[in-house]
Design a protein around this motif. Structure first.
Motif, mmCIF file in Angstrom:
data_model
loop_
_atom_site.group_PDB
_atom_site.id
_atom_site.type_symbol
_atom_site.label_atom_id
_atom_site.label_comp_id
_atom_site.label_asym_id
_atom_site.label_seq_id
_atom_site.Cartn_x
_atom_site.Cartn_y
_atom_site.Cartn_z
ATOM 1 N N THR A 13 62.482 -26.515 13.501
ATOM 2 C CA THR A 13 63.382 -26.891 12.559
ATOM 3 C C THR A 13 63.629 -25.521 11.518
ATOM 4 O O THR A 13 62.590 -25.267 11.221
ATOM 5 C CB THR A 13 62.841 -28.046 11.557
ATOM 6 O OG1 THR A 13 62.575 -29.319 12.692
ATOM 7 C CG2 THR A 13 63.817 -28.590 10.672
ATOM 8 N N PRO A 14 64.610 -25.463 11.225
ATOM 9 C CA PRO A 14 64.765 -24.102 10.445
ATOM 10 C C PRO A 14 64.212 -24.181 9.006
ATOM 11 O O PRO A 14 64.173 -25.428 8.371
ATOM 12 C CB PRO A 14 66.305 -24.076 10.267
ATOM 13 C CG PRO A 14 66.942 -24.791 11.360
ATOM 14 C CD PRO A 14 65.962 -25.868 11.506
ATOM 15 N N LEU A 21 69.331 -28.144 16.370
ATOM 16 C CA LEU A 21 69.334 -28.906 15.776
ATOM 17 C C LEU A 21 70.503 -29.907 15.760
ATOM 18 O O LEU A 21 70.419 -31.045 15.401
ATOM 19 C CB LEU A 21 68.893 -28.493 14.087
ATOM 20 C CG LEU A 21 68.535 -29.459 13.007
ATOM 21 C CD1 LEU A 21 67.294 -30.264 13.466
ATOM 22 C CD2 LEU A 21 68.195 -28.813 11.965
ATOM 23 N N ALA A 73 71.534 -26.169 24.371
ATOM 24 C CA ALA A 73 70.610 -25.451 23.361
ATOM 25 C C ALA A 73 69.306 -25.663 23.690
ATOM 26 O O ALA A 73 68.485 -26.789 23.755
ATOM 27 C CB ALA A 73 70.986 -25.910 21.880
ATOM 28 N N GLN A 126 64.177 -25.211 19.525
ATOM 29 C CA GLN A 126 64.194 -24.303 18.335
ATOM 30 C C GLN A 126 63.423 -25.122 17.232
ATOM 31 O O GLN A 126 63.876 -26.165 17.114
ATOM 32 C CB GLN A 126 65.428 -23.690 17.979
ATOM 33 C CG GLN A 126 65.329 -22.822 16.604
ATOM 34 C CD GLN A 126 66.679 -22.080 16.323
ATOM 35 O OE1 GLN A 126 67.736 -22.651 16.926
ATOM 36 N NE2 GLN A 126 66.746 -21.562 15.278
ATOM 37 N N GLN A 128 72.348 -21.120 8.384
ATOM 38 C CA GLN A 128 73.129 -21.189 9.460
ATOM 39 C C GLN A 128 72.939 -22.481 10.278
ATOM 40 O O GLN A 128 71.770 -22.704 10.292
ATOM 41 C CB GLN A 128 73.138 -20.118 10.086
ATOM 42 C CG GLN A 128 73.705 -18.773 9.377
ATOM 43 C CD GLN A 128 75.129 -18.751 8.632
ATOM 44 O OE1 GLN A 128 76.236 -19.192 9.413
ATOM 45 N NE2 GLN A 128 75.323 -18.784 7.564
ATOM 46 N N GLY A 133 73.533 -29.654 11.360
ATOM 47 C CA GLY A 133 72.711 -28.608 11.771
ATOM 48 C C GLY A 133 71.746 -27.703 11.062
ATOM 49 O O GLY A 133 71.443 -26.874 11.448
ATOM 50 N N SER A 162 72.041 -25.017 13.240
ATOM 51 C CA SER A 162 71.056 -24.608 14.475
ATOM 52 C C SER A 162 71.736 -25.317 15.593
ATOM 53 O O SER A 162 71.899 -26.382 15.368
ATOM 54 C CB SER A 162 69.770 -24.832 14.262
ATOM 55 O OG SER A 162 69.048 -25.027 15.463
#
Length: 359
Positions: free
Chosen positions: A61-62, A83, A56, A59, A78, A102, A80
């Motif tokens: 942090t959502p 993460l 991965a 990305q 969803q 995640g 990640s």
């Protein structure tokens, strides 16, 4: 509330006599009953495949899902892959995010901030590109591994629906896992939801079934703990060695307004593994039961699998039956960690260690 020690204990004999606490699903269906269950390989493709997680790219942090529009179902966040990778690496570094899911959240942000500070980075709690690369460099090997379900895993024993009240709990011979998914999720420090998402076609009741699971490894604190800090403002427990180096960071559930956690400095009396939980209405300010009740040991025992006894009557640091609630709910005055985090901490704690409550 109080607890009684199981036969094996590291507490001094005098402490075994009376230790008081101040407040402190159905069986997994078979593969034939679960749509899509398969005996084939799992985790081989898709956004949460082993390769997707291990490779991965960075990305951020959502962000939390936006509120649902009126009349529409709420959007489900969803997991990640990036993460998941970061959470596993934090766990390996002894900066626990709690249950690997995640999804992020407060526990992950605080673990990231503590790790960043230890690395001399800005302690933002954000998964920045530099933080991500540093974690990968320090973490090494892939963050997932394969696990084959054994016949012993399938056999259990499991207790089915886990009672939430003390009286039915006291009727059970042990407070074991409810089902195999709960048992495996706790073994690999992962939420049950993510374990299923990683293995969407798995038959969890088939010995020989291959699973993709987080590779948390055999994490140990690198030295004996000389000082423990319980930070109420962060809902976290921090372990320091003799040189005052931070060697472990754990999310925690700490007290409540009605049953506050102590202030000041206490000391560790000793450590008990697999304690009984004793509900004594004569010594409690909460609960509706009128008789003294004993709940047998097990991971779903109200105090989990380890009790670290403090020199203030009825207070301690202990495990918990629901790891995903750690840091997100109140306790009855004691300090709760996930079962795996309290085991990690307790392995390096001896009587006399200072426990400082702050915040």
């Amino acid at each position: 509330m109080m607890f009684r020690l199981a036969p094996k204990t590291a507490l001094p004999a005098a402490s075994v006599l009376a230790l008081l606490l101040a407040g402190c699903g159905a069986p997994e269906p078979s593969g034939a009953e679960r749509p899509g269950a398969s005996s084939g390989p799992v985790g081989a493709q898709g956004p949460l495949s082993a390769q997707s997680i291990n490779d991965a790219a960075y990305q951020a942090t959502p962000e939390p899902a936006p509120p649902a529009q009126e009349g529409q179902p709420a959007a489900q966040p969803q997991p990640s892959p990036a993460l998941i990778r970061a959470q596993v690496l934090l766990a390996r570094a002894r900066f626990s995010p709690g249950a690997i899911d995640g999804l992020g959240g407060t526990n992950t942000r605080q673990a990231l901030a503590a790790w960043q500070e230890a690395q001399g980075l800005e302690a933002s709690g954000d998964l920045t590109p530099e933080t991500y690369q540093r974690l990968i460099q320090a973490g090494g090997q892939p963050v997932t591994t394969e696990y084959e379900i054994t016949q012993q895993d399938v056999a259990g024993p499991y207790i089915g629906v886990v009672p939430t009240e003390v009286e039915p709990q006291s009727q059970l011979p042990a407070m074991g896992y409810g089902n195999i998914v709960e048992a495996l999720a706790e073994r690999f420090h992962v939420s049950e939801a993510l374990l299923r998402a990683l293995n969407p076609s798995a038959d969890f009741n088939r010995a020989g079934q291959q699973l993709v699971v987080p590779s948390v490894g055999q994490v140990q604190l690198p030295a004996n703990v000389a000082r423990i800090v319980v930070d109420k403002s962060q809902s976290a427990v921090m372990a320091y060695d003799e040189s005052d180096q931070l060697i472990g960071f754990f999310p925690a559930t700490i007290g409540s307004g009605d049953n506050p956690t102590p202030s000041g400095t206490l000391k560790v009396n000793g450590v008990a593994s697999n304690p009984d939980y004793v509900y004594d209405p004569d010594k409690l300010s909460y609960g509706t039961e009128t008789e003294r009740l004993v709940v047998k040991p097990g991971p779903n025992n109200p105090v989990g699998v380890v009790w670290i006894d403090l020199n203030k009557p009825s207070y301690g640091i202990h495990g918990a039956p629901e790891p995903e609630t750690i840091g997100k709910t109140a306790s009855h005055g004691c300090v709760r960690l996930t079962n795996w985090d309290v085991q990690l901490l307790a392995a390096r704690v001896k009587p006399g260690v200072q426990v400082v409550f702050q915040g």
